[in-house]
Design an enzyme around this catalytic site. Sequence first.
Site, short mmCIF file in Angstrom:
data_model
loop_
_atom_site.label_atom_id
_atom_site.label_comp_id
_atom_site.label_asym_id
_atom_site.label_seq_id
_atom_site.Cartn_x
_atom_site.Cartn_y
_atom_site.Cartn_z
N GLY A 292 0.68 -1.25 -0.17
CA GLY A 292 0.10 0.00 -0.24
C GLY A 292 0.85 1.14 -0.10
N ARG A 330 -1.07 11.54 11.04
CA ARG A 330 0.02 10.40 11.32
C ARG A 330 0.93 11.10 12.43
NH1 ARG A 330 3.16 8.43 8.33
NH2 ARG A 330 3.01 6.33 9.12
N TYR A 334 0.91 8.38 15.36
CA TYR A 334 2.32 7.57 15.40
C TYR A 334 3.53 8.31 15.66
CZ TYR A 334 -1.30 5.02 12.33
OH TYR A 334 -2.50 4.41 11.87
N CYS A 361 -8.17 22.86 17.14
CA CYS A 361 -8.16 23.19 18.44
C CYS A 361 -7.70 21.95 19.37
CB CYS A 361 -9.59 23.42 18.89
SG CYS A 361 -9.80 25.43 18.68
N GLU A 362 -6.16 21.50 19.29
CA GLU A 362 -5.92 20.62 20.03
C GLU A 362 -4.39 20.98 19.96
OE1 GLU A 362 -7.53 16.96 19.43
OE2 GLU A 362 -5.86 15.84 19.85
#
Length: 444
Positions: A292, A330, A334, A361-362
């Site tokens: 993939g 990602r 991860y 907002c994080e």
Amino acid sequence: MYLHGTSVINKAGRLEIGGCDAVELADKFGTPLYVFDEELIRRRCREFMEAFRATGMKFEVAYASKAFCVMAMCRIAEEEGLSLDVVSDGELYTALRAGFPPGRIHFHGNNKTPEEIEMALDAKIGCIVVDNFTELYLLSETAKAKGAVMNVLFRVTPGVEAHTHEFISTGQTDTKFGFDIGNGSAFRSVREAMELPNVRILGVHSHIGSQIFEVDGFRLAAERVAEFAQTVRQELGITFPVINLGGGFGIRYVEEDRPLPLAQYVQAITEAIRTLFARYEYPLPEIWIEPGRSIVGDAGTTLYTIGSSKTIPGVRKYVSVDGGMTDNPRPALYDAKYEAMLANRALEPVEETVSIAGKCCETGDMLIWDLELPKTQPGDTLAVSCTGAYNYSMASNYNRLRRPAVVFVKDGAADLVVRRETFEDVAGKDLLPERLRKQPVANS
Ligand code: LLP
């Protein structure tokens, strides 16, 4: 930033991909924008296909569409002679809608619904990779009711742990996927399937993880699978015509990543299978794989427009872009690392070290820490490379952001293959029950 595929810096000092100026792409299609280098996707497909052809063995390369599943990509996979691995009704629907030959579609997943199994049977896809006993019997019953016979591979867990990020390693014994070879459930799955006339046993499947840079894991998995095949042949009298060793071939996101040329993975896998099966005097099976990331990963570049920034003296400078964890989850998921450059001023010298923040907002919405760039200004185009795999496919509408458009570039032409979402796409599915509707204001 490493220049992948057809990417170059053009005379205007700007990033150019597939003969298209990245700044012009950003102007024309807006940002954030996923840009795919079609030539590079095709090159990766051909690397796998040619490496297999050179072995003279029978094979199938199934593109793992979970990495990036849109109709245009299905068409490219088809044109390049690949098969297709789908893991949901949505991916199957996309493939069928693109006209992908059903006989070359393989269906994966650890919890296929009755509807998905029906859909796969009705479409007459090439095979189902059976993951567990519930599914085996559901498939058998459904196929029987339809008077159909479905080819199956059994997903087995060979007990091999690939050297990769822990969260995306799926080959070890303690996993939700597949039948364990070690505890005998893989053997039992074959034995029980032999009693089911509506399933035709093709062979076994193993996938040991993702973003793998060495061939040892594949060799070990091949060994376990070969040993298992031999046990099945001796004790049950069944010879598998197909062995599928999954995907997981690593790519270069950043300097430290040292992937092998794709052909080398193929050579290692085919040599291992050839040797092992010869040792058992076992008829040489077809070898299937399911790449993939290594097909689409380095072909993707995301373009953003730089907006605000914040300097914390003695600490760092945050530079924000108009996307973030919504188009690339990602780094947050991860701790994935990326490279980037200013696409509009690609030749200018490095002047500052900045950290690229998304607009969600994080606090965890960070794309790249400590990136060296020329002095950035609002309106600059930031290009983040290697975003082709698992970015669009894992994108979300968090904060009700609209998912970006996707463009394929090739030989100076840019084609929209997914249009940018509209506000209607984001909010148009909402329904207001009668009691929550605003009452029209009465005229008095
Ligand atoms: N076959 C099976 C059965 C798989 O589970 C996967 C990936 C593949 C093939 C394709 O693996 P690839 O060649 O792309 O490594 N979202 C994560 C990756 C999850 C991979 C899941 N399975 C990421 O963004 O890194």
